[in-house]
Design a protein around this motif. Sequence first.
Motif, PDB file in Angstrom:
ATOM      1  N   ASN A 177      -8.023  -9.048  12.276  1.00 36.85           N
ATOM      2  CA  ASN A 177      -9.490  -9.168  12.237  1.00 36.85           C
ATOM      3  C   ASN A 177     -10.104  -8.357  13.374  1.00 36.85           C
ATOM      4  O   ASN A 177      -9.396  -7.830  14.243  1.00 36.85           O
ATOM      5  N   GLU A 178     -11.435  -8.230  13.311  1.00 38.50           N
ATOM      6  CA  GLU A 178     -12.203  -7.434  14.270  1.00 38.50           C
ATOM      7  C   GLU A 178     -11.722  -5.981  14.310  1.00 38.50           C
ATOM      8  O   GLU A 178     -11.784  -5.312  15.346  1.00 38.50           O
ATOM      9  N   THR A 179     -11.229  -5.491  13.180  1.00 43.19           N
ATOM     10  CA  THR A 179     -10.889  -4.081  13.051  1.00 43.19           C
ATOM     11  C   THR A 179     -12.175  -3.283  12.821  1.00 43.19           C
ATOM     12  O   THR A 179     -13.247  -3.852  12.579  1.00 43.19           O
ATOM     13  N   LYS A 180     -12.064  -1.943  12.876  1.00 37.57           N
ATOM     14  CA  LYS A 180     -13.255  -1.110  12.694  1.00 37.57           C
ATOM     15  C   LYS A 180     -13.869  -1.322  11.315  1.00 37.57           C
ATOM     16  O   LYS A 180     -15.092  -1.283  11.154  1.00 37.57           O
ATOM     17  N   SER A 181     -13.012  -1.518  10.326  1.00 39.61           N
ATOM     18  CA  SER A 181     -13.483  -1.717   8.952  1.00 39.61           C
ATOM     19  C   SER A 181     -12.395  -2.450   8.170  1.00 39.61           C
ATOM     20  O   SER A 181     -11.260  -2.563   8.633  1.00 39.61           O
ATOM     21  N   ASN A 182     -12.741  -2.917   6.991  1.00 33.13           N
ATOM     22  CA  ASN A 182     -11.726  -3.547   6.133  1.00 33.13           C
ATOM     23  C   ASN A 182     -10.678  -2.532   5.700  1.00 33.13           C
ATOM     24  O   ASN A 182      -9.494  -2.862   5.588  1.00 33.13           O
ATOM     25  N   LYS A 183     -11.110  -1.307   5.464  1.00 37.32           N
ATOM     26  CA  LYS A 183     -10.150  -0.264   5.101  1.00 37.32           C
ATOM     27  C   LYS A 183      -9.119  -0.088   6.207  1.00 37.32           C
ATOM     28  O   LYS A 183      -7.916   0.033   5.942  1.00 37.32           O
ATOM     29  N   ASP A 184      -9.562  -0.083   7.456  1.00 35.79           N
ATOM     30  CA  ASP A 184      -8.634   0.009   8.594  1.00 35.79           C
ATOM     31  C   ASP A 184      -7.644  -1.150   8.575  1.00 35.79           C
ATOM     32  O   ASP A 184      -6.451  -0.970   8.804  1.00 35.79           O
ATOM     33  N   GLY A 185      -8.153  -2.354   8.311  1.00 34.38           N
ATOM     34  CA  GLY A 185      -7.279  -3.527   8.269  1.00 34.38           C
ATOM     35  C   GLY A 185      -6.205  -3.400   7.202  1.00 34.38           C
ATOM     36  O   GLY A 185      -5.034  -3.709   7.434  1.00 34.38           O
ATOM     37  N   ARG A 186      -6.608  -2.927   6.024  1.00 34.61           N
ATOM     38  CA  ARG A 186      -5.637  -2.755   4.930  1.00 34.61           C
ATOM     39  C   ARG A 186      -4.587  -1.708   5.288  1.00 34.61           C
ATOM     40  O   ARG A 186      -3.400  -1.865   4.995  1.00 34.61           O
ATOM     41  N   GLN A 187      -5.026  -0.635   5.944  1.00 32.09           N
ATOM     42  CA  GLN A 187      -4.088   0.423   6.331  1.00 32.09           C
ATOM     43  C   GLN A 187      -3.141  -0.035   7.437  1.00 32.09           C
ATOM     44  O   GLN A 187      -1.965   0.353   7.446  1.00 32.09           O
ATOM     45  N   ILE A 188      -3.639  -0.849   8.359  1.00 29.27           N
ATOM     46  CA  ILE A 188      -2.768  -1.423   9.398  1.00 29.27           C
ATOM     47  C   ILE A 188      -1.650  -2.233   8.749  1.00 29.27           C
ATOM     48  O   ILE A 188      -0.472  -2.079   9.078  1.00 29.27           O
ATOM     49  N   ILE A 189      -2.035  -3.101   7.823  1.00 27.68           N
ATOM     50  CA  ILE A 189      -1.034  -3.923   7.116  1.00 27.68           C
ATOM     51  C   ILE A 189      -0.060  -3.024   6.363  1.00 27.68           C
ATOM     52  O   ILE A 189       1.161  -3.211   6.420  1.00 27.68           O
ATOM     53  N   GLY A 190      -0.593  -2.027   5.668  1.00 32.76           N
ATOM     54  CA  GLY A 190       0.251  -1.125   4.901  1.00 32.76           C
ATOM     55  C   GLY A 190       1.238  -0.356   5.760  1.00 32.76           C
ATOM     56  O   GLY A 190       2.416  -0.202   5.397  1.00 32.76           O
ATOM     57  N   ILE A 209       2.406  -1.204   8.814  1.00 37.32           N
ATOM     58  CA  ILE A 209       3.423  -2.106   9.370  1.00 37.32           C
ATOM     59  C   ILE A 209       4.437  -2.467   8.290  1.00 37.32           C
ATOM     60  O   ILE A 209       5.648  -2.469   8.523  1.00 37.32           O
ATOM     61  N   SER A 210       3.949  -2.750   7.091  1.00 35.52           N
ATOM     62  CA  SER A 210       4.838  -3.082   5.977  1.00 35.52           C
ATOM     63  C   SER A 210       5.801  -1.931   5.690  1.00 35.52           C
ATOM     64  O   SER A 210       6.986  -2.157   5.413  1.00 35.52           O
ATOM     65  N   LYS A 211       5.304  -0.697   5.763  1.00 36.11           N
ATOM     66  CA  LYS A 211       6.163   0.475   5.502  1.00 36.11           C
ATOM     67  C   LYS A 211       7.221   0.635   6.592  1.00 36.11           C
ATOM     68  O   LYS A 211       8.390   0.969   6.295  1.00 36.11           O
ATOM     69  N   LEU A 212       6.866   0.383   7.855  1.00 33.39           N
ATOM     70  CA  LEU A 212       7.851   0.433   8.938  1.00 33.39           C
ATOM     71  C   LEU A 212       8.988  -0.554   8.672  1.00 33.39           C
ATOM     72  O   LEU A 212      10.173  -0.234   8.850  1.00 33.39           O
ATOM     73  N   VAL A 213       8.615  -1.756   8.246  1.00 33.93           N
ATOM     74  CA  VAL A 213       9.615  -2.803   7.991  1.00 33.93           C
ATOM     75  C   VAL A 213      10.472  -2.425   6.786  1.00 33.93           C
ATOM     76  O   VAL A 213      11.690  -2.525   6.804  1.00 33.93           O
ATOM     77  N   TYR A 214       9.811  -1.967   5.733  1.00 31.84           N
ATOM     78  CA  TYR A 214      10.535  -1.577   4.515  1.00 31.84           C
ATOM     79  C   TYR A 214      11.547  -0.475   4.823  1.00 31.84           C
ATOM     80  O   TYR A 214      12.711  -0.545   4.401  1.00 31.84           O
ATOM     81  N   LEU A 231       0.814  -1.222   0.000  1.00 32.24           N
ATOM     82  CA  LEU A 231       0.000   0.000   0.000  1.00 32.24           C
ATOM     83  C   LEU A 231       0.843   1.266   0.000  1.00 32.24           C
ATOM     84  O   LEU A 231       0.565   2.212  -0.742  1.00 32.24           O
ATOM     85  N   TYR A 232       1.883   1.290   0.836  1.00 31.94           N
ATOM     86  CA  TYR A 232       2.704   2.495   0.972  1.00 31.94           C
ATOM     87  C   TYR A 232       4.146   2.281   0.498  1.00 31.94           C
ATOM     88  O   TYR A 232       5.022   3.077   0.817  1.00 31.94           O
ATOM     89  N   LEU A 233       4.380   1.208  -0.250  1.00 34.18           N
ATOM     90  CA  LEU A 233       5.728   0.932  -0.733  1.00 34.18           C
ATOM     91  C   LEU A 233       5.907   1.479  -2.151  1.00 34.18           C
ATOM     92  O   LEU A 233       4.930   1.689  -2.871  1.00 34.18           O
ATOM     93  N   PRO A 234       7.146   1.694  -2.589  1.00 33.84           N
ATOM     94  CA  PRO A 234       7.369   2.110  -3.977  1.00 33.84           C
ATOM     95  C   PRO A 234       6.737   1.122  -4.954  1.00 33.84           C
ATOM     96  O   PRO A 234       6.728  -0.089  -4.704  1.00 33.84           O
ATOM     97  N   GLU A 235       6.228   1.644  -6.064  1.00 35.11           N
ATOM     98  CA  GLU A 235       5.455   0.813  -6.991  1.00 35.11           C
ATOM     99  C   GLU A 235       6.257  -0.331  -7.593  1.00 35.11           C
ATOM    100  O   GLU A 235       5.684  -1.350  -7.981  1.00 35.11           O
ATOM    101  N   ASN A 236       7.562  -0.175  -7.678  1.00 35.10           N
ATOM    102  CA  ASN A 236       8.375  -1.221  -8.316  1.00 35.10           C
ATOM    103  C   ASN A 236       8.849  -2.294  -7.338  1.00 35.10           C
ATOM    104  O   ASN A 236       9.626  -3.172  -7.704  1.00 35.10           O
ATOM    105  N   THR A 237       8.376  -2.247  -6.093  1.00 34.03           N
ATOM    106  CA  THR A 237       8.789  -3.241  -5.105  1.00 34.03           C
ATOM    107  C   THR A 237       8.262  -4.618  -5.493  1.00 34.03           C
ATOM    108  O   THR A 237       7.064  -4.782  -5.756  1.00 34.03           O
ATOM    109  N   VAL A 238       9.143  -5.608  -5.536  1.00 35.42           N
ATOM    110  CA  VAL A 238       8.747  -6.976  -5.904  1.00 35.42           C
ATOM    111  C   VAL A 238       8.314  -7.717  -4.639  1.00 35.42           C
ATOM    112  O   VAL A 238       9.072  -7.829  -3.670  1.00 35.42           O
TER     113      VAL A 238
END
Length: 257
Positions: free
Chosen positions: A232-245, A247-252, A193-200
Amino acid sequence: MLENKIKGFLRDIDGNVAVVIKNFNNGEIIQINQDYIFPSASTIKLVIMSELLKQVKENKLSINETIVITDKMITGGDGILKELNVGHRFTLGEIMTLMIIISDNTATNLLIDIVGMDNVNRMAQELGLKRTKLQRKMMDSVAVKYGRENYTSAQDMLNILELTYKGENIDGYYSKMMLDILKRQQVGGRLNLYLPENTVIAHKTGDLDRLEHDVGIVYLPNCEYIICVLTNETKSNKDGRQIIGNISKLVYDQYAG
């Protein structure tokens, strides 16, 4: 410290979140709620793909054998097969690819019928996935009502991805085939979600109501790592996607250097 950054981010999050990370360059492993059991959603399709290819290797099936799509095979939810006219002919390899790269539920249920649900669960055990179980087909609301859900954990998802990365899921040839398909994933907006577009990324997503998962291998020029985030049990699916995004950006940011 990366683990503290992730835990700090999670402190204000509503819902259940599990995170498992393994960096193949420096050996760092981060485990947060790694054994928490979630409904698997479409991440279970990694195990179905593994069992199919195991049967191909054992000459029980051929990846080139064809199946004609009929009305009775059509399943709702994600996918393209349900949108096409019946009568089209696809190879098992093509059906497997559709199951993974667009999470096609018709393709998935077809493959469950072909390889057998019991065999998928046996494969999960052989791969050391202690908390992963297939108990129903995709979109089977009756099974859900009776308590038959599909389950997994972040640790199990890391385990199957690591075996595949190392060429040890069936063997090197079929592990590479799986990785090549996972790199062609078309369902995004989570780990990437928040990574550079060319990330494999070789990855598989999953979603249900207020549940979002994404598990994958990120290939950077200087570093390769597995990241599995289940929510799961997040406020919404959008929230879930943003949580994943997030965390992924922190790691990246930590690993991209």
